[in-house]
Design a protein around this motif. Sequence first.
Motif, PDB file in Angstrom:
ATOM      1  N   ARG A  50       0.832  -1.214   0.000  1.00 30.99           N
ATOM      2  CA  ARG A  50       0.000   0.000   0.000  1.00 30.99           C
ATOM      3  C   ARG A  50       0.863   1.260   0.000  1.00 30.99           C
ATOM      4  O   ARG A  50       0.522   2.256  -0.626  1.00 30.99           O
ATOM      5  CB  ARG A  50      -0.928   0.007   1.208  1.00 30.99           C
ATOM      6  N   LEU A  78       2.205   5.148 -11.690  1.00 27.53           N
ATOM      7  CA  LEU A  78       1.218   4.077 -11.625  1.00 27.53           C
ATOM      8  C   LEU A  78       0.664   3.597 -12.973  1.00 27.53           C
ATOM      9  O   LEU A  78       0.285   2.437 -13.078  1.00 27.53           O
ATOM     10  CB  LEU A  78       0.083   4.456 -10.655  1.00 27.53           C
ATOM     11  N   HIS A  80       2.330   2.693 -15.257  1.00 27.69           N
ATOM     12  CA  HIS A  80       3.258   1.631 -15.649  1.00 27.69           C
ATOM     13  C   HIS A  80       3.202   0.436 -14.718  1.00 27.69           C
ATOM     14  O   HIS A  80       3.990  -0.487 -14.848  1.00 27.69           O
ATOM     15  CB  HIS A  80       4.689   2.161 -15.665  1.00 27.69           C
ATOM     16  N   ALA A  83      -1.517  -3.710 -10.520  1.00 27.27           N
ATOM     17  CA  ALA A  83      -1.469  -4.152  -9.124  1.00 27.27           C
ATOM     18  C   ALA A  83      -2.704  -4.945  -8.720  1.00 27.27           C
ATOM     19  O   ALA A  83      -3.823  -4.655  -9.149  1.00 27.27           O
ATOM     20  CB  ALA A  83      -1.313  -2.947  -8.207  1.00 27.27           C
ATOM     21  N   LEU A  84      -2.443  -5.944  -7.908  1.00 25.71           N
ATOM     22  CA  LEU A  84      -3.504  -6.707  -7.259  1.00 25.71           C
ATOM     23  C   LEU A  84      -3.193  -6.586  -5.770  1.00 25.71           C
ATOM     24  O   LEU A  84      -2.134  -7.014  -5.327  1.00 25.71           O
ATOM     25  CB  LEU A  84      -3.406  -8.162  -7.717  1.00 25.71           C
ATOM     26  N   ILE A  85      -4.071  -5.924  -5.029  1.00 29.54           N
ATOM     27  CA  ILE A  85      -3.771  -5.602  -3.635  1.00 29.54           C
ATOM     28  C   ILE A  85      -4.808  -6.217  -2.708  1.00 29.54           C
ATOM     29  O   ILE A  85      -5.984  -5.904  -2.802  1.00 29.54           O
ATOM     30  CB  ILE A  85      -3.760  -4.079  -3.425  1.00 29.54           C
ATOM     31  N   GLU A  86      -4.342  -7.072  -1.819  1.00 33.73           N
ATOM     32  CA  GLU A  86      -5.207  -7.669  -0.817  1.00 33.73           C
ATOM     33  C   GLU A  86      -6.510  -8.190  -1.421  1.00 33.73           C
ATOM     34  O   GLU A  86      -7.595  -7.820  -0.994  1.00 33.73           O
ATOM     35  CB  GLU A  86      -5.519  -6.655   0.282  1.00 33.73           C
ATOM     36  N   GLY A  87      -6.372  -9.028  -2.427  1.00 32.81           N
ATOM     37  CA  GLY A  87      -7.557  -9.665  -2.981  1.00 32.81           C
ATOM     38  C   GLY A  87      -8.274  -8.801  -4.002  1.00 32.81           C
ATOM     39  O   GLY A  87      -8.128  -7.587  -4.002  1.00 32.81           O
ATOM     40  N   PRO A  88      -9.039  -9.450  -4.859  1.00 30.69           N
ATOM     41  CA  PRO A  88      -9.736  -8.712  -5.915  1.00 30.69           C
ATOM     42  C   PRO A  88     -10.954  -7.988  -5.352  1.00 30.69           C
ATOM     43  O   PRO A  88     -11.463  -8.365  -4.302  1.00 30.69           O
ATOM     44  CB  PRO A  88     -10.178  -9.818  -6.869  1.00 30.69           C
TER      45      PRO A  88
ATOM     46  N   ARG B 123      -9.356   1.292  -3.883  1.00 31.13           N
ATOM     47  CA  ARG B 123      -7.906   1.139  -4.009  1.00 31.13           C
ATOM     48  C   ARG B 123      -7.514   0.845  -5.450  1.00 31.13           C
ATOM     49  O   ARG B 123      -6.473   1.288  -5.912  1.00 31.13           O
ATOM     50  CB  ARG B 123      -7.383   0.066  -3.055  1.00 31.13           C
ATOM     51  N   TYR B 124      -8.368   0.135  -6.161  1.00 28.38           N
ATOM     52  CA  TYR B 124      -8.038  -0.151  -7.558  1.00 28.38           C
ATOM     53  C   TYR B 124      -8.208   1.074  -8.448  1.00 28.38           C
ATOM     54  O   TYR B 124      -7.466   1.256  -9.406  1.00 28.38           O
ATOM     55  CB  TYR B 124      -8.856  -1.339  -8.067  1.00 28.38           C
ATOM     56  N   VAL B 127      -5.020   3.135  -7.806  1.00 33.92           N
ATOM     57  CA  VAL B 127      -3.779   2.680  -8.430  1.00 33.92           C
ATOM     58  C   VAL B 127      -3.894   2.661  -9.946  1.00 33.92           C
ATOM     59  O   VAL B 127      -2.918   2.368 -10.636  1.00 33.92           O
ATOM     60  CB  VAL B 127      -3.312   1.288  -7.917  1.00 33.92           C
ATOM     61  N   ALA B 128      -5.072   2.993 -10.478  1.00 34.48           N
ATOM     62  CA  ALA B 128      -5.262   2.956 -11.942  1.00 34.48           C
ATOM     63  C   ALA B 128      -4.300   3.859 -12.728  1.00 34.48           C
ATOM     64  O   ALA B 128      -3.813   3.436 -13.772  1.00 34.48           O
ATOM     65  CB  ALA B 128      -6.708   3.251 -12.315  1.00 34.48           C
ATOM     66  N   PRO B 129      -4.006   5.086 -12.329  1.00 41.22           N
ATOM     67  CA  PRO B 129      -4.366   5.848 -11.133  1.00 41.22           C
ATOM     68  C   PRO B 129      -5.361   6.935 -11.480  1.00 41.22           C
ATOM     69  O   PRO B 129      -5.118   7.759 -12.342  1.00 41.22           O
ATOM     70  CB  PRO B 129      -3.028   6.487 -10.751  1.00 41.22           C
TER      71      PRO B 129
END
Lengths: 313, 296
Positions: A50, A78, A80, A83-88, B123-124, B127-129
């Motif tokens: 995070r 970002l 570039h 990310a997969l963060i703490e589950g989908p 959060r997604y 980060v896309a962002p």
Amino acid sequence: MDDAAVETRGLTKRFRGGQLAVDHLDLAVPAGAVFGFLGPNGSGKTTTIRMLMGLIEPTSGTAHVLGRRMPRAARTVLPHVGALIEGPAPYGFRTGRDNLLRYDAADPTADPRTRAARVDAALERVGLGAAAGKKAKAYSLGMKQRLGLAAALLRPRRLLVLDEPTNGLDPQGMREIRALIRELAQDGSTVFLSSHLLDEIEQVCTHAAVMARGRLVVQGPVAELAARAQGRIAVTTPDPGDAARVLKEYGVTDLTVAEDRVTGEPPPGDRDPAELTAALVHAGVRVRAFGLERGTLEDAFVALTGEGFDVTG
Amino acid sequence: MSQGDITFAGPPGARAAATLGLLRSELGLTFRRLRTLVLLGVLAAVPVLIGVVVRIETGDGSPAGGPGAAGGGGPAFMAQISNNGLFLVFTALAATLPFFLPLTVGVVAGDAVAGEASAGTLRYLLVAPVGRTRLLLVKYASTLAFCLAATLTVAVSGLVTGALLFPAGELTTISGTTIEYSEGLWRALLIALAVAASLAGFAALGLFVSTLTNSGIAAMAGAVGLLVTVQILNTIPQLDAVHPYLFSYHWLSFADLMREPVLWDNLYANLRLQGFYALLFGSAAWARFAGRDISA
Ligand SMILES: Nc1ncnc2c1ncn2[C@@H]1O[C@H](COP(=O)(O)OP(=O)(O)O)[C@@H](O)[C@H]1O
Ligand SMILES: [Mg+2]
């Protein structure tokens, strides 16, 4: 710094409750590596990720991703990074395709003209082509993980950050995701893979860092880490008793005898194992096989932390 | 530090176009959602209900109350419905504005950020962002679009129900003068826009509440709770001094569009008040959201 896809210096996060989740972390992820970020649950992996992704502010220390300071450079870095963060986390009431269209629309640098094609390509890539029109809430956990991966693959990425992408999957699902990760690495992306599974890191990664309670225990190429764990000497013989006695005389410790197999820690110092075989033969011990077993990452972890890699929760 | 090879060369205006694309996505998310459609459906039912009740009450065809009776908003409009169906639009807006209409806005605004946080989608997006400021702007824009859609839903439902159940034709303004039906339609549109604009301040307040928590439900409850509180404060005479600062103070000013000539003062005062709220709570939402840890 240019060669590091991710670099942190003294990265620390103390949550408001006082919980020290990440403690002076110095990570260096070489560009092009498949970097395993290994640690039991609660060791601070997700918190680190995070911070790398600019979602939370470090309490102290710095994080550079693709050479730029985060979270300050989030806007330029970002795009570039996938990310997969703490589950989908899909929008359950939208289809898989709609989900990807939305995440792509969120990226101001993504070209809207190629959006539909890129979304379909990403869905195909993770094997969700057939389920693209289904509402995401009807997806299995494995399908949701794939959808999350597809979102990370909407554009060519220089860095993929995957936080426990096989969590909750059955062995078949795990194999498929790991195969996909290897493929992605071959395409030239740096992969930062967090996991609490040692064998996953061993199977997939070129480099690894081991976390325990928010601290970095060790990092480096997987082969080197495994080599740090001393290999064990293993002798297969019809005369296990005699073999054990001879080995003990020569300084082999921690001997265990199981049927026709005798194993033990090699003697300290740089003695050539060939001396041992000579000694065994000289003592009339019949030797069917003699070998030095390679250390595993798990041995390394146990040796380094002095504790088992038991995973709770 | 090296500048690396991270550069983004897009055609000028590409970022603005991208933000429009995001807004379209946001509108799709809001309006293709069952919850939104249910809210709009309930709002559409209100004018039908009022129309049917008035129709039954005045079933013998005799007009209920004289034209241009007492001044003020709702009641005066209500009395005229059986003379002219267009008044159902005004009556329904006057009936839903104090509570029903902002309630639906509170649900949508409260859920805007907190709902994404609790679903984990925030959060997604980040980060896309998506950019936090950009996301907040798009969320506010789509909430305003919902304000407009909600108001128009009431207005159109009132217009159709009124046309089906009651006579059309010339109508009498609050000032006692008569205007053409077509002029009345224009006024109805202006009134709907004025009502929609009346909700802009509360929408910003709801969005601010939405940035305070990771629970969509809590944020919706918080926004609606604030609405109820403000509307209660509004009825306490001892708090006279505070009333002009409450976002609902000028809400019934839309009735002034039914005067001849139109009295603009209160309408403008309302717009200023809403703009003030939008700026104040928009800034507060930004201040809160821009630097916040997203750990959901
Ligand atoms: N938002 C938060 N507030 C307080 N403590 C947190 C928060 N998120 C994580 N933690 C704590 O920080 C520690 C590290 O958590 P996490 O980074 O999720 O570990 P991992 O991903 O390795 O399982 C845990 O003890 C967890 O309870
Ligand atoms: Mg985790």
